[in-house]
Motif scaffolding. Structure first.
Motif, PDB file in Angstrom:
ATOM      1  N   PRO A  50      -9.123 -15.298 -48.073  1.00 27.19           N
ATOM      2  CA  PRO A  50      -9.142 -16.590 -48.451  1.00 27.19           C
ATOM      3  C   PRO A  50     -10.254 -16.702 -49.170  1.00 27.19           C
ATOM      4  CG  PRO A  50      -8.727 -16.440 -46.160  1.00 27.19           C
ATOM      5  CD  PRO A  50      -8.320 -15.222 -46.399  1.00 27.19           C
ATOM      6  N   THR A  51     -11.501 -16.309 -48.474  1.00 20.71           N
ATOM      7  CA  THR A  51     -12.880 -16.083 -49.734  1.00 20.71           C
ATOM      8  C   THR A  51     -13.270 -15.217 -50.476  1.00 20.71           C
ATOM      9  OG1 THR A  51     -13.548 -15.318 -47.567  1.00 20.71           O
ATOM     10  CG2 THR A  51     -13.245 -16.957 -47.045  1.00 20.71           C
ATOM     11  N   SER A  52     -12.019 -14.121 -50.685  1.00 20.39           N
ATOM     12  CA  SER A  52     -13.120 -13.309 -51.479  1.00 20.39           C
ATOM     13  C   SER A  52     -13.325 -13.503 -52.696  1.00 20.39           C
ATOM     14  CB  SER A  52     -12.079 -11.643 -51.129  1.00 20.39           C
ATOM     15  OG  SER A  52     -11.649 -11.215 -49.984  1.00 20.39           O
ATOM     16  N   ALA A  53     -12.572 -14.561 -53.984  1.00 24.53           N
ATOM     17  CA  ALA A  53     -12.642 -15.489 -55.297  1.00 24.53           C
ATOM     18  C   ALA A  53     -14.050 -15.968 -55.197  1.00 24.53           C
ATOM     19  CB  ALA A  53     -11.141 -15.615 -55.194  1.00 24.53           C
ATOM     20  N   LEU A  54     -13.965 -16.395 -53.365  1.00 25.42           N
ATOM     21  CA  LEU A  54     -15.439 -17.265 -54.091  1.00 25.42           C
ATOM     22  C   LEU A  54     -17.290 -16.891 -53.687  1.00 25.42           C
ATOM     23  CD1 LEU A  54     -13.626 -19.334 -51.149  1.00 25.42           C
ATOM     24  CD2 LEU A  54     -13.864 -19.979 -53.573  1.00 25.42           C
ATOM     25  N   ASP A  55     -18.434 -17.591 -54.852  1.00 27.44           N
ATOM     26  CA  ASP A  55     -19.302 -17.053 -54.704  1.00 27.44           C
ATOM     27  C   ASP A  55     -19.020 -17.155 -53.207  1.00 27.44           C
ATOM     28  OD1 ASP A  55     -19.699 -17.735 -57.461  1.00 27.44           O
ATOM     29  OD2 ASP A  55     -19.920 -19.379 -57.858  1.00 27.44           O
ATOM     30  N   PRO A  56     -20.391 -16.374 -52.338  1.00 29.68           N
ATOM     31  CA  PRO A  56     -20.521 -16.530 -51.346  1.00 29.68           C
ATOM     32  C   PRO A  56     -21.429 -18.046 -50.933  1.00 29.68           C
ATOM     33  CG  PRO A  56     -22.337 -14.982 -52.562  1.00 29.68           C
ATOM     34  CD  PRO A  56     -21.762 -15.664 -53.806  1.00 29.68           C
ATOM     35  N   GLU A  57     -21.927 -18.446 -51.201  1.00 36.87           N
ATOM     36  CA  GLU A  57     -22.180 -20.038 -50.436  1.00 36.87           C
ATOM     37  C   GLU A  57     -21.164 -21.229 -50.819  1.00 36.87           C
ATOM     38  OE1 GLU A  57     -23.127 -19.429 -53.722  1.00 36.87           O
ATOM     39  OE2 GLU A  57     -22.862 -20.552 -55.662  1.00 36.87           O
ATOM     40  N   LEU A  58     -20.180 -20.448 -51.176  1.00 38.17           N
ATOM     41  CA  LEU A  58     -18.669 -21.542 -51.136  1.00 38.17           C
ATOM     42  C   LEU A  58     -18.134 -21.030 -50.175  1.00 38.17           C
ATOM     43  CD1 LEU A  58     -17.824 -22.299 -54.947  1.00 38.17           C
ATOM     44  CD2 LEU A  58     -19.338 -23.797 -53.266  1.00 38.17           C
ATOM     45  N   THR A  59     -18.008 -19.723 -49.399  1.00 33.44           N
ATOM     46  CA  THR A  59     -17.528 -19.211 -48.289  1.00 33.44           C
ATOM     47  C   THR A  59     -17.220 -20.470 -47.106  1.00 33.44           C
ATOM     48  OG1 THR A  59     -18.452 -17.663 -47.401  1.00 33.44           O
ATOM     49  CG2 THR A  59     -17.590 -17.344 -49.247  1.00 33.44           C
ATOM     50  N   GLY A  60     -18.699 -20.614 -47.049  1.00 37.40           N
ATOM     51  CA  GLY A  60     -18.565 -21.121 -45.760  1.00 37.40           C
ATOM     52  C   GLY A  60     -18.003 -22.603 -45.535  1.00 37.40           C
ATOM     53  N   ARG A 106     -11.779   6.169 -37.235  1.00 33.91           N
ATOM     54  CA  ARG A 106     -11.798   5.458 -38.631  1.00 33.91           C
ATOM     55  C   ARG A 106     -12.016   3.990 -38.333  1.00 33.91           C
ATOM     56  NH1 ARG A 106      -5.832   6.982 -40.878  1.00 33.91           N
ATOM     57  NH2 ARG A 106      -5.910   7.561 -38.980  1.00 33.91           N
ATOM     58  N   ALA A 107     -11.974   3.416 -37.849  1.00 33.79           N
ATOM     59  CA  ALA A 107     -12.136   2.467 -37.300  1.00 33.79           C
ATOM     60  C   ALA A 107     -13.848   1.877 -37.137  1.00 33.79           C
ATOM     61  CB  ALA A 107     -11.954   1.371 -36.155  1.00 33.79           C
ATOM     62  N   ARG A 108     -14.100   3.243 -36.602  1.00 30.94           N
ATOM     63  CA  ARG A 108     -15.454   3.562 -35.912  1.00 30.94           C
ATOM     64  C   ARG A 108     -16.548   2.688 -37.012  1.00 30.94           C
ATOM     65  NH1 ARG A 108     -15.674   5.185 -30.734  1.00 30.94           N
ATOM     66  NH2 ARG A 108     -14.132   7.265 -31.934  1.00 30.94           N
ATOM     67  N   ALA A 109     -15.625   4.482 -38.431  1.00 35.01           N
ATOM     68  CA  ALA A 109     -16.198   4.096 -39.489  1.00 35.01           C
ATOM     69  C   ALA A 109     -16.952   3.046 -40.394  1.00 35.01           C
ATOM     70  CB  ALA A 109     -16.063   5.687 -40.096  1.00 35.01           C
ATOM     71  N   PHE A 110     -15.448   2.151 -40.114  1.00 40.89           N
ATOM     72  CA  PHE A 110     -15.075   1.279 -41.182  1.00 40.89           C
ATOM     73  C   PHE A 110     -16.012  -0.206 -41.157  1.00 40.89           C
ATOM     74  CE2 PHE A 110     -13.496  -3.075 -41.435  1.00 40.89           C
ATOM     75  CZ  PHE A 110     -13.050  -2.816 -42.914  1.00 40.89           C
ATOM     76  N   ILE A 111     -15.916  -0.577 -39.482  1.00 37.10           N
ATOM     77  CA  ILE A 111     -17.066  -1.675 -38.669  1.00 37.10           C
ATOM     78  C   ILE A 111     -18.541  -1.393 -39.113  1.00 37.10           C
ATOM     79  CG2 ILE A 111     -18.231  -2.088 -37.168  1.00 37.10           C
ATOM     80  CD1 ILE A 111     -15.252  -1.996 -35.887  1.00 37.10           C
ATOM     81  N   ALA A 112     -19.216   0.557 -38.704  1.00 40.03           N
ATOM     82  CA  ALA A 112     -20.200   0.651 -38.998  1.00 40.03           C
ATOM     83  C   ALA A 112     -20.380   0.919 -41.242  1.00 40.03           C
ATOM     84  CB  ALA A 112     -20.559   2.151 -39.441  1.00 40.03           C
ATOM     85  N   GLY A 113     -19.462   0.969 -41.381  1.00 39.98           N
ATOM     86  CA  GLY A 113     -19.532   0.825 -42.965  1.00 39.98           C
ATOM     87  C   GLY A 113     -20.170  -1.053 -43.471  1.00 39.98           C
ATOM     88  N   ALA A 114     -19.198  -2.148 -42.715  1.00 37.88           N
ATOM     89  CA  ALA A 114     -19.123  -3.095 -43.119  1.00 37.88           C
ATOM     90  C   ALA A 114     -20.246  -3.677 -42.422  1.00 37.88           C
ATOM     91  CB  ALA A 114     -17.909  -3.523 -42.060  1.00 37.88           C
ATOM     92  N   MET A 115     -20.701  -3.364 -41.282  1.00 39.35           N
ATOM     93  CA  MET A 115     -22.169  -3.687 -40.918  1.00 39.35           C
ATOM     94  C   MET A 115     -23.083  -3.225 -41.821  1.00 39.35           C
ATOM     95  SD  MET A 115     -21.600  -5.313 -37.657  1.00 39.35           S
ATOM     96  CE  MET A 115     -20.183  -5.478 -36.718  1.00 39.35           C
ATOM     97  N   GLU A 116     -23.143  -2.457 -42.763  1.00 39.40           N
ATOM     98  CA  GLU A 116     -24.478  -1.876 -43.337  1.00 39.40           C
ATOM     99  C   GLU A 116     -24.038  -2.960 -44.682  1.00 39.40           C
ATOM    100  OE1 GLU A 116     -26.435   1.774 -44.518  1.00 39.40           O
ATOM    101  OE2 GLU A 116     -25.880   1.705 -43.339  1.00 39.40           O
ATOM    102  N   ARG A 117     -23.219  -2.756 -44.863  1.00 40.64           N
ATOM    103  CA  ARG A 117     -22.848  -3.601 -46.196  1.00 40.64           C
ATOM    104  C   ARG A 117     -23.035  -5.131 -45.691  1.00 40.64           C
ATOM    105  NH1 ARG A 117     -18.417  -1.127 -47.168  1.00 40.64           N
ATOM    106  NH2 ARG A 117     -16.865  -2.727 -45.180  1.00 40.64           N
ATOM    107  N   GLU A 118     -23.533  -6.073 -44.384  1.00 41.86           N
ATOM    108  CA  GLU A 118     -23.479  -6.730 -44.304  1.00 41.86           C
ATOM    109  C   GLU A 118     -25.235  -7.104 -44.358  1.00 41.86           C
ATOM    110  OE1 GLU A 118     -21.946  -8.987 -40.845  1.00 41.86           O
ATOM    111  OE2 GLU A 118     -20.247  -9.166 -42.056  1.00 41.86           O
ATOM    112  N   ARG A 119     -25.787  -6.063 -43.653  1.00 39.55           N
ATOM    113  CA  ARG A 119     -27.268  -6.602 -43.537  1.00 39.55           C
ATOM    114  C   ARG A 119     -28.063  -6.044 -44.557  1.00 39.55           C
ATOM    115  NH1 ARG A 119     -26.532  -2.690 -38.901  1.00 39.55           N
ATOM    116  NH2 ARG A 119     -26.614  -1.351 -39.950  1.00 39.55           N
ATOM    117  N   SER A 163     -26.616  -7.405 -47.842  1.00 40.18           N
ATOM    118  CA  SER A 163     -26.600  -8.479 -48.471  1.00 40.18           C
ATOM    119  C   SER A 163     -27.754  -9.706 -48.057  1.00 40.18           C
ATOM    120  CB  SER A 163     -24.864  -9.321 -48.432  1.00 40.18           C
ATOM    121  OG  SER A 163     -24.853  -9.570 -46.921  1.00 40.18           O
ATOM    122  N   GLU A 164     -27.971  -9.267 -46.165  1.00 41.39           N
ATOM    123  CA  GLU A 164     -28.455 -10.176 -45.832  1.00 41.39           C
ATOM    124  C   GLU A 164     -30.077 -10.431 -46.306  1.00 41.39           C
ATOM    125  OE1 GLU A 164     -28.147  -9.964 -41.388  1.00 41.39           O
ATOM    126  OE2 GLU A 164     -26.456 -10.979 -41.637  1.00 41.39           O
TER     127      GLU A 164
END
Lengths: 235, 254
Positions: free
Chosen positions: B166-176, B234-247, B249-250
């Motif tokens: 539901p938030t993937s098409a939104l600008d980051p400031e509008l997801t909240g 696989r879950a470990r790799a996915f979470i690590a990747g997601a964390m990395e992306r979040e860091r 973007s922060e």
């Protein structure tokens, strides 16, 4: 001499415009209304991909768009009597114009329906709406707006094409003008007068088109004032 | 409340869902996560018949349905009990926000207009948009449109709402604003299945995580346990990747 022609043209004006108002425009209105009904039905059949009906609709559109309107008029009015089907001039005109224009408008409306984003149809399903409800409340209203300029074109075209019915003895404007010329000559003056009357009709229709187009344009609309029913239980 | 078993789906010979078994209880908020192409969205769409499954059984409210042979009437009955929120909002563009919300009531359920209007206004209020009731979709921001879409999904008081990114098409400031609405729905014990890339939402709002990969549910569990100690590689790799992306973007924002 010049004055005489001018006087003749002036005198003939009501004689020409009257059948325009009593025949050309009403015939166009009725034919176009039938054409729209045919077109919406055909467009919906194609859009919904209904197997056999879709082939029939395609065949109908193919024939109507692939043959001249004048010949279609002749087939119905002069041709059908030889197999025992006799139709009066005015019903013949309405029949042929409805079927002919219906084919063109069907394609216009179908194209406009295809342009409505598919996601809205899925969203309609997800709110519990039936296919027909989605068509009538979501797809067709938007398609009609998209198709409106092209449909207006068709309507204006039909007003002018109505002059073809002079050939099957509908005594509309062209028919009357030809009669007047056979009495008084001055073909140039009378035909120019006739052309001017057509131009007048079409100008009015063009203005009407612009007016309605503005009304239909959602992007120009102001937010609606929301009136709540009194016993709605809202603060 | 819902139990799915053996759900399979192929597109032109390509296996997208490879035998999904899944269940959800009333009041659950399940976050479905996984890489792009793992089949999450297709899974959700199969559950609401927007895609036709090749095989699989669905148990809904005690009745069992064959997903590959659903009758039109059954599909409509089940859709009446659910709501769906799309990634692309898909509001009816010819209707105001209010009319978007009432459509499912007035047309599909034949609710009297007055009642429908009142319920729709309540729903719009819940998503914080009662002052935008008369606006057309193009007059609203993406976040507002998605909140109207949520109001449209919840106004029918469904047993379950599906959210497809539901938030993937939104600008980051509008997801909240959208996530906040979803959070309050969750707090009100709405049953929800949410396909999402928002890891913090999955972690903080959902009470169960379903991790998909290659058309299968590879791992599921409580959010805390899942994020802290995923049991599959696989879950470990996915979470690590997601964390990395979040860091990353922060960092970019900072």
């Amino acid at each position: 001499m010049g004055n005489d022609v001018f006087q003749l043209v002036l005198d003939s004006f009501p004689k020409i415009i009257l059948p325009g108002l009593t025949l050309t425009l009403p015939l166009t209105a009725v034919s176009f209304l039938f054409a729209l009904i045919i077109a919406v039905a055909c467009a919906m059949i194609q859009f919904a991909n209904i197997k056999v009906l879709k082939q029939i609709v395609r065949g109908y559109i193919w024939i109507m768009r692939g043959t001249p309107l004048l010949i279609q008029l002749y087939v119905v009015f002069f041709g059908l009597p030889s197999v025992g089907i006799i139709i009066d001039p005015i019903p013949s005109a309405i029949l042929v114009f409805s079927l002919n224009e219906g084919a063109y408008c069907a394609e216009t409306i179908r194209g406009a329906m295809e342009s409505v984003p598919k996601g809205q149809i899925e969203a309609g399903y997800c709110t519990g709406m039936s296919y027909m409800q989605i068509m009538f409340h979501v797809v067709l209203p938007q398609a009609f707006k998209t198709a409106f300029p092209a449909l207006s074109n068709s309507l204006i075209g039909m007003v002018k094409d109505m002059s073809l019915t002079a050939n099957i003895a509908v005594s509309e404007m062209f028919f009357r003008t030809q009669r007047i010329i056979s009495q008084h000559y001055h073909a140039l003056a009378f035909y120019l007068e006739l052309a001017l009357i057509y131009l007048l009709f079409c100008t009015v229709l063009t203005f009407l088109q612009r007016f309605v187009e503005k009304k239909l344009d959602v992007s120009r609309r102001k937010p609606k004032a929301v009136e709540l029913p009194p016993e709605g239980g809202m603060p | 409340m819902i139990r799915v078993s053996g759900l399979k789906k192929t597109f032109d010979g390509l296996t997208v869902l490879d035998g999904i078994d899944f269940s959800i209880e009333k009041g659950d908020v399940v976050a479905v996560i996984g890489a792009s192409g793992s089949g999450k969205t297709t899974f959700l769409r199969c559950l609401n018949f927007l895609e036709k499954a090749d095989s699989g059984l669905l148990e809904f409210d005690g009745r069992t349905y064959d997903l590959s042979a659903m009758k039109k009437k059954e599909i409509r009955e089940l859709r009446m009990k659910t709501g769906f929120v799309f990634q692309g909002f898909h509001l009816f563009e010819n209707k105001t926000a209010l009319d978007n919300v009432t459509a499912g009531l007035v047309y599909a359920r034949k609710v009297p207009k007055k009642t429908a209007l009142a319920r729709a206004m309540t729903a719009l209020e819940t998503v914080g948009l009662s002052d935008r009731a008369g606006h057309y979709p193009h007059q609203l921001s993406g976040g507002q449109q998605q909140r109207v879409a949520i109001a449209r999904a919840m106004v029918t008081e469904p047993e379950l709402i599906y959210f497809d990114e539901p938030t993937s098409a939104l600008d980051p400031e509008l997801t909240g604003e959208v996530l906040n609405v979803m959070r309050s729905l969750a707090e009100n014990r709405m049953t929800m299945i949410v396909v999402t890339h928002e890891m913090s939402f999955a972690r903080n709002v959902a009470n169960r995580i379903v991790f998909m990969d290659g058309g299968k549910i590879v791992e599921e569990g409580e959010p805390e346990a899942f994020f802290r100690q995923p049991s599959t590689e696989r879950a470990r790799a996915f979470i690590a990747g997601a964390m990395e992306r979040e860091r990353n973007s922060e960092e970019q924002e900072a």
